[in-house]
Design an enzyme around this catalytic site. Structure first.
Site, PDB file in Angstrom:
ATOM      1  N   ASP A 179       6.253 -18.260 -57.543  1.00  0.00           N
ATOM      2  CA  ASP A 179       6.524 -16.896 -57.083  1.00  0.00           C
ATOM      3  C   ASP A 179       5.361 -15.968 -57.417  1.00  0.00           C
ATOM      4  O   ASP A 179       4.922 -15.885 -58.572  1.00  0.00           O
ATOM      5  CB  ASP A 179       7.811 -16.391 -57.741  1.00  0.00           C
ATOM      6  CG  ASP A 179       8.393 -15.193 -57.008  1.00  0.00           C
ATOM      7  OD1 ASP A 179       7.711 -14.663 -56.114  1.00  0.00           O
ATOM      8  OD2 ASP A 179       9.514 -14.791 -57.325  1.00  0.00           O
ATOM      9  N   SER A 229       9.681 -11.122 -53.156  1.00  0.00           N
ATOM     10  CA  SER A 229      10.237 -12.456 -53.400  1.00  0.00           C
ATOM     11  C   SER A 229      11.458 -12.727 -52.533  1.00  0.00           C
ATOM     12  O   SER A 229      11.669 -13.867 -52.085  1.00  0.00           O
ATOM     13  CB  SER A 229      10.607 -12.608 -54.882  1.00  0.00           C
ATOM     14  OG  SER A 229       9.481 -12.460 -55.698  1.00  0.00           O
ATOM     15  N   THR A 256      14.215 -15.239 -55.774  1.00  0.00           N
ATOM     16  CA  THR A 256      13.827 -16.511 -55.160  1.00  0.00           C
ATOM     17  C   THR A 256      14.946 -17.545 -55.198  1.00  0.00           C
ATOM     18  O   THR A 256      15.328 -18.069 -54.141  1.00  0.00           O
ATOM     19  CB  THR A 256      12.545 -17.047 -55.817  1.00  0.00           C
ATOM     20  OG1 THR A 256      11.480 -16.113 -55.612  1.00  0.00           O
ATOM     21  CG2 THR A 256      12.155 -18.385 -55.222  1.00  0.00           C
TER      22      THR A 256
END
Length: 339
Positions: free
Chosen positions: A119, A167, A221
């Site tokens: 990420d 994200s 995420t």
């Protein structure tokens, strides 16, 4: 008085002239005969019946017919050889399909797929890491990192409403195969849920699914693969999705990460960050989840996998919020990502 004889030269001349005339006559006669013969032959050819020409034409026609027949025969032979080959291949394929092929397809229809998402990690971060390792280790200028060896491309990460994604939108692009607005958790631009790859794997293919994170398991995420909410800050609701509290039920068999505080009731002030008193930790256990919160419980799982498989579904939250960075991690308290 006797008659005088002509001189020898005159006699000779006369004799020669007569002889020359005779030769000329004979030559002309020969030429005339030759001309007559040629004209006669030419006349004969012109006057000759057409049977000879017809015979020649018939011979040429027969040759052409024979050649065409041979070509047709050759083409026909190639055609039937091709048809016979296709039939043989089809028969062999059907025999294989019904003997070993179906069992092979049944064995191979499910494959293990691991999607690893770093990420916030982009080309600049990779370049910095590569240069750092190359410099401190005195490696050649052409040094390639492990990621360079397997890199096959890149993706355009902009979201539906911004040149810079976040994200949530970035992970939704991975999980649902669509661009959406920043902050969206597995919902489209119109805020309607989109089917995720984990839902398809679990519900359509009957595969086991899992999420492993070093962030909170409810963070944007991992949430984009296991929940459907209109904004990433709704982590209390995301936790409810993750334990199966929605129409599809639980679709994730294994969840490891941090974020335990979003599963605890706010009556436990020191360990909870929820806005309500719901005890999702207990609800998960009631729904059949095995819950882990310590390194000791994690180590109790069989390292060969059979113990973990029997313990599914599993919810492991090893930190109240995000897990520690690797450089700060207490190995006695938190398992590593590799573990």
């Amino acid at each position: 008085m006797s008659q005088a004889k002509p001189p020898y030269s005159a006699v000779a001349r006369t004799s020669q002239e007569m002889s020359s005339q005779h030769v000329r006559f004979a030559h002309e006669q020969h030429l005339s005969e030759a001309t007559d013969i040629e004209e006669s032959e030419l006349f004969d050819m012109r006057a000759r019946p057409t049977e000879t020409m017809e015979a020649a034409d018939n011979d040429a026609l027969y040759y052409a017919v024979s050649l065409g027949s041979r070509r047709r025969t050759r083409k026909g032979r190639v055609f039937w050889v091709t048809v016979l080959s296709l039939v043989v291949v089809s028969v062999v394929g059907m025999v294989w399909l019904y003997s070993d092929g179906i069992s092979w397809m049944q064995r191979s229809k499910k494959r293990n797929v691991i999607l690893m998402i770093s990420d916030g990690f982009g080309p600049a971060s990779e370049t910095m890491a590569r240069n750092y390792v190359q410099q401190i280790n005195g490696l050649p200028i052409g040094y390639k990192s492990p990621l360079d060896e397997i890199l096959v491309g890149s993706s355009r990460t902009r979201s539906k409403d911004s040149l810079v994604t976040d994200s949530a939108a970035g992970a939704t692009a991975f999980s649902c195969l669509m661009k959406t607005y920043n902050g969206a958790i597995a919902v489209a631009e119109d805020k309607m849920p989109c089917g995720t790859v984990l839902e398809a794997a679990k519900l359509q293919r009957g595969m086991l699914t899992g999420l492993v994170a070093t962030s909170r398991i409810t963070h944007a995420t991992p949430a984009s693969f296991s929940a459907h909410v209109t904004h990433r800050e709704m982590e209390d609701l995301i936790a409810e999705y993750q334990i199966g509290n929605y129409s599809l039920g639980p679709v994730v068999d294994l969840m490891f990460g941090g974020g335990r505080c979003h599963f605890m009731p706010n009556t436990h002030a020191n360990v909870s960050c929820r806005m309500d008193a719901r005890d999702l930790w207990s609800e998960a256990q009631a729904a059949g989840f095995n819950t882990l919160s310590t390194r000791k419980q994690f180590d109790a799982l069989d390292s060969h996998g059979s113990g973990a498989a029997k313990a599914l579904p599993i919810l492991g939250a090893f930190a109240s919020s995000h897990m520690d960075y690797e450089i700060d991690r207490d190995a006695a308290a938190q398992p590593s990502l590799a573990e």
